[in-house]
Motif scaffolding. Structure first.
Motif, mmCIF file in Angstrom:
data_model
loop_
_atom_site.group_PDB
_atom_site.id
_atom_site.type_symbol
_atom_site.label_atom_id
_atom_site.label_comp_id
_atom_site.label_asym_id
_atom_site.label_seq_id
_atom_site.Cartn_x
_atom_site.Cartn_y
_atom_site.Cartn_z
ATOM 1 N N PHE A 201 0.821 -1.205 0.000
ATOM 2 C CA PHE A 201 0.000 0.000 0.000
ATOM 3 C C PHE A 201 0.857 1.257 0.000
ATOM 4 C CE2 PHE A 201 -2.473 3.273 2.275
ATOM 5 C CZ PHE A 201 -3.616 3.303 1.496
ATOM 6 N N SER A 202 1.909 1.258 0.803
ATOM 7 C CA SER A 202 2.754 2.456 0.889
ATOM 8 C C SER A 202 3.514 2.723 -0.401
ATOM 9 C CB SER A 202 3.737 2.332 2.054
ATOM 10 O OG SER A 202 4.708 1.334 1.793
ATOM 11 N N SER A 203 3.615 1.692 -1.263
ATOM 12 C CA SER A 203 4.334 1.869 -2.530
ATOM 13 C C SER A 203 3.415 2.285 -3.676
ATOM 14 C CB SER A 203 5.048 0.560 -2.902
ATOM 15 O OG SER A 203 4.116 -0.432 -3.329
ATOM 16 N N LEU A 204 2.093 2.219 -3.473
ATOM 17 C CA LEU A 204 1.151 2.565 -4.540
ATOM 18 C C LEU A 204 1.177 4.060 -4.816
ATOM 19 C CD1 LEU A 204 -1.935 0.415 -3.441
ATOM 20 C CD2 LEU A 204 -0.303 -0.096 -5.276
ATOM 21 N N ARG A 205 0.994 4.420 -6.059
ATOM 22 C CA ARG A 205 0.952 5.846 -6.388
ATOM 23 C C ARG A 205 -0.307 6.477 -5.807
ATOM 24 N NH1 ARG A 205 -2.881 6.710 -10.075
ATOM 25 N NH2 ARG A 205 -3.511 4.982 -11.431
#
Length: 259
Positions: A201-205
């Motif tokens: 989730f933290s890597s999603l744009r």
């Protein structure tokens, strides 16, 4: 539910706050707010309670508590990003259930913390949260009160600051009262994630609806990930955002009664 799943609680705590500078350390009934929050997590039966912070002042007040402190970077855009770093530092396995309890929730019921963890464990979703029925039309029309609309399977369809769902015919006649037999739900900002999804989730744009509504959970929905929603098992008092909120919680925790 048959048995409570094993879970950890991670509490993001940032010293800076526009409305209440140093909010985690503000005293409530003689005890720093962050200590009250940590005690709520311990009462819920978490396997592990970790406060994630970038400020040594917050770490110091927790030195003699039963919780762990994880020092994180100071450049995180959100609490979720901070918790993703914690998951990596603590080396939590991908299937570990992580409950994200905000550091300004000193009245969070232990039952709610357990329920959001159990909801995630029983669902096929990578993320879970809580809701509660709206009580008044004023809440529905308040943009600071986030609403959630759910699918038939109990997963979130949408979150919004707007009044949803829109009861077209009833509101054409009267907007002063909530129409009956309509699922008006207030979102409670307590989340559970699988640790693997937390890192994803933290890597999603960042996404357009997330940005326009200023609601981080919309990022998950816009990228096609389900969020399971359960009803809170008991009232979930509002957190502390303002000086008025702080005074209200002080009255409750000092034994002088609710506001």
């Amino acid at each position: 539910m048959a048995s409570d799943p094993e879970f950890v609680v991670a509490i993001p705590a940032r010293f800076g706050s526009q409305r209440l500078p140093g909010k985690p350390l503000l005293p409530i009934a003689g005890v720093p707010m962050i200590v009250h929050v940590a005690r709520r997590a311990l009462l819920a039966g978490a396997r592990e309670v970790v406060v994630a912070t970038d400020d040594p002042r917050i770490a110091r007040v927790l030195a003699d508590s039963a919780v762990e402190v994880c020092m994180t970077r100071d450049d995180h855009a959100s609490g979720t990003d901070r918790l993703a770093e914690v998951a990596a530092i603590r080396n939590w396995g991908d299937q570990t259930i992580v409950v994200n309890l905000q550091g300004d929730e000193p009245l969070a019921p232990a039952s709610g913390i357990r329920t959001v963890a159990a909801t995630l464990a029983l669902s096929g979703s990578p993320m879970a949260t809580l809701s509660t029925p709206l009580q008044t039309a004023a809440e529905l029309f308040d943009p600071n009160c986030v609403k959630v609309v759910c699918r038939a399977d109990g997963n979130a369809l949408y979150f919004s600051r707007a009044p949803l769902p829109w009861a077209r015919d009833a509101f054409a006649r009267d907007r002063a009262a909530l129409p009956v037999n309509t699922p008006f739900l207030r979102h409670i900002g307590l989340y559970a994630y699988r640790a693997g999804f937390l890192r994803l989730f933290s890597s999603l744009r960042h996404t357009p609806l997330e940005q326009v509504e200023a609601l981080e959970q919309l990022r998950a929905l816009e990228h096609g990930h389900d969020i399971a929603v359960a009803l809170a098992p008991e009232p979930f008092p509002a957190g502390v955002d303002t000086a008025e909120d702080l005074a209200r919680v002080e009255r409750i925790l000092s034994g002088r009664g609710p506001a």
